[in-house]
Design an enzyme around this catalytic site. Structure first.
Site: not given
Lengths: 478, 62
Positions: A81, A156, A180
């Site tokens: 990420k 996310s 997330s």
């Protein structure tokens, strides 16, 4: 050959590379081929670092040729990420505001993965500033679910879910402040571990809410998330909040089974507004655990709506505080949904925020007594609704926004407030062909037990062997 | 929390909020505040107690 390689899990691949049955360069080239082929359909990368990955793979192969094994992940391609800092390299945080940001430090989690020999294929798409549960991103475009590219990945950690599920890389760091890691794991058919608060260092990770943020992995199997968590966990003097103990051993007992374990089925809160198909898959999971020798016990839930409200006060105020300088000077540079949510946090009274912090210990003790006084782990849904399309959830403002967001995070967010570990485990597919998972929640620092329970289930059901065919859906992305 | 309070605060904080948006913000915040405000906080409570609770309740020996 490529497909066989790419369908292995990280644990299996690491063993094959170590035994020199396959070279790291060969694997990395296969991954980069998949990345180039699937990126147009999935949009899971923000940046692909192909040359760097090949150079890392060559170095690992050269070490292996000399009989040196750098670590337990030697030669395994991962990607992360785009909120984990790597000194001198752009880390966008999925935002326009940090589109050119080059951090001066490297995240501890990245350093530990490198020390273990893992490769890095690139940086991954994510919700802007990790503040969104669907996978939308106003700046880099929505990330797409490899099981159906018209549908959301969850967020996310959207790129972490999409690319790992699509067999482009073998696992990824996500982060989990309100769900997330567990949301994209559930929606993309992966395992994902939100560790106990303080188990994994957050040094060099973009903050969203310092009280709630956790760092953890998504991977295709529970045994992979156990391995990855073991690598990144343990005390870090760079993170004042990190637990002052060595990394736990999450792998050596992972095949130990669940005989004698008590698995809790929640009565209240987690059984409200559940799609019947999802309820059936969870009920099937209870039956699997019973077959494996666990006892399945109903457990009455304490008031988790209260905990959700307390969590809301914490995350909104802390996020708004961290973003205060940009909310004043660059509001136009946020995507509309993120700006909309950040603004709420500016107007909470300080007393409400501190009350939410002060009540955390008491609420944890209440939950522990009510739940873990009766069972070892709680098995809950992750999301109660069927996986929506990207278009259906493209809501940036108005009265529908907060209920839509809440429909994703209702079952994950309370676990962040309580600081507990939550393991996402793939649990089958809906009639629409979309993955569904469940969440196992345990006492603080019970990750080894959770991974053992998750591993027992995955070994029995083997959902992880089913791979998406994202090319078949590529037209939907255009 | 009223829209008027939010408009006043926004001015002090240096952020731009329209009256319509202030109404939305107030409507979003009020239910959460109502829940938080009705929960009694012990006189001796402090946030750091959470870390001790995590350690005391640790299940890593299982």
């Amino acid at each position: 050959m490529s497909a066989d390689l790419l369908n292995q899990d990280a644990t299996e691949l690491a063993a094959a590379i170590k035994a020199r049955k396959v070279s790291s360069v060969e694997v990395t080239e296969a991954c980069l081929g998949a990345a180039q082929r699937l990126q147009p359909a999935l949009n899971c990368f923000i940046r692909i670092d192909g040359d760097q990955a090949i150079a890392q793979a060559r170095a690992i192969d050269a070490e292996l040729a000399k009989g040196t094994v750098r670590g337990v992940l030697a030669g395994v391609p991962l990607a992360h990420k785009d909120m984990y800092y790597r000194a001198g390299e752009v880390t966008t945080c999925g935002s326009k505001i940090r589109r050119d940001f080059k951090p001066p430090v490297t995240a501890t989690a990245l350093e530990r993965l490198s020390t273990a020999g893992a490769l890095n294929l690139g940086t991954l798409n994510m919700a802007e500033f990790a503040f969104g549960p669907t996978g939308h991103n106003a700046h880099f475009g929505a990330c797409r679910n490899p099981w159906d590219t018209a549908r959301v990945t969850g967020g996310s950690s959207s790129g972490s879910g999409s690319g790992t599920a699509a067999r482009i890389f073998y696992g990824a760091l996500g982060s989990d402040t309100g769900g997330s890691i567990r949301l994209p794991a559930h929606l993309c058919g992966l395992a994902g571990l939100k560790p106990t608060w303080s188990l994994v260092s957050r040094a060099g990770a973009m903050p969203l809410s310092f009280t709630l943020d956790t760092v953890g992995p998504l991977a295709r199997t529970v045994r992979d998330v156990a391995l990855l968590t073991q690598v990144i966990a343990g005390h870090d003097p760079r993170d004042a909040t990190s637990r002052r103990t060595a990394a736990p051993d999450l792998t050596s007992g992972i095949e130990g089974g669940v005989k004698g374990l008590k698995i809790g089925v929640p009565q209240g809160y987690f059984d409200v507004d559940i799609d019947p198909e999802i309820a059936k898959l969870l009920s099937d999971a209870h039956a699997v655990y019973q077959k494996l020798g666990a006892t399945v016990v109903a457990v009455k839930m304490p008031d988790l709506d209260e905990i959700n409200a307390l969590c809301n006060a914490v995350i909104l105020v802390e996020a708004a505080t961290a973003h205060g300088q940009w909310l004043r000077t660059r509001p136009q540079d946020y995507g509309p949904q993120v700006l909309n949510r950040l603004e709420f946090g500016m107007f909470y009274p300080g007393t409400a925020y501190l009350a939410a912090l002060d009540l955390r210990a008491a609420k944890l003790r209440e939950f522990d007594a009510a739940v873990f006084g009766k069972v070892d782990a709680l098995l809950t849904p992750v999301v109660g609704r069927q996986t929506p399309t990207i278009a259906e959830t493209d809501i940036t403002s108005g009265p529908e926004l907060l209920p839509m967001l809440g429909s994703f995070t209702r079952f994950t967010r309370p676990i962040n407030y309580l600081g507990l570990p939550g393991l996402g485990v793939p649990a089958g597919f809906t009639k629409a062909g979309m993955p569904c998972g469940f969440q196992l929640v345990g006492k603080p620092f019970s990750e080894a037990m959770l991974c053992r329970a998750g591993r027992a289930y995955e070994r029995e059901t083997q959902w992880y062997l089913k791979a998406p065919q994202p090319r078949a859906h590529a037209a939907a992305a255009q | 929390m009223t829209p008027e309070t939010i408009l006043d605060l926004a001015k002090q904080l240096g952020v731009s909020v329209t009256p319509a948006r202030a109404k939305e913000l107030a409507e979003g915040i009020t239910p959460t505040l109502a829940t938080v405000n009705r929960l009694p906080v012990a006189f001796e409570a402090e946030p750091e107690a959470f870390h001790s609770a995590l350690e005391q309740l640790a299940g890593d020996a299982r």
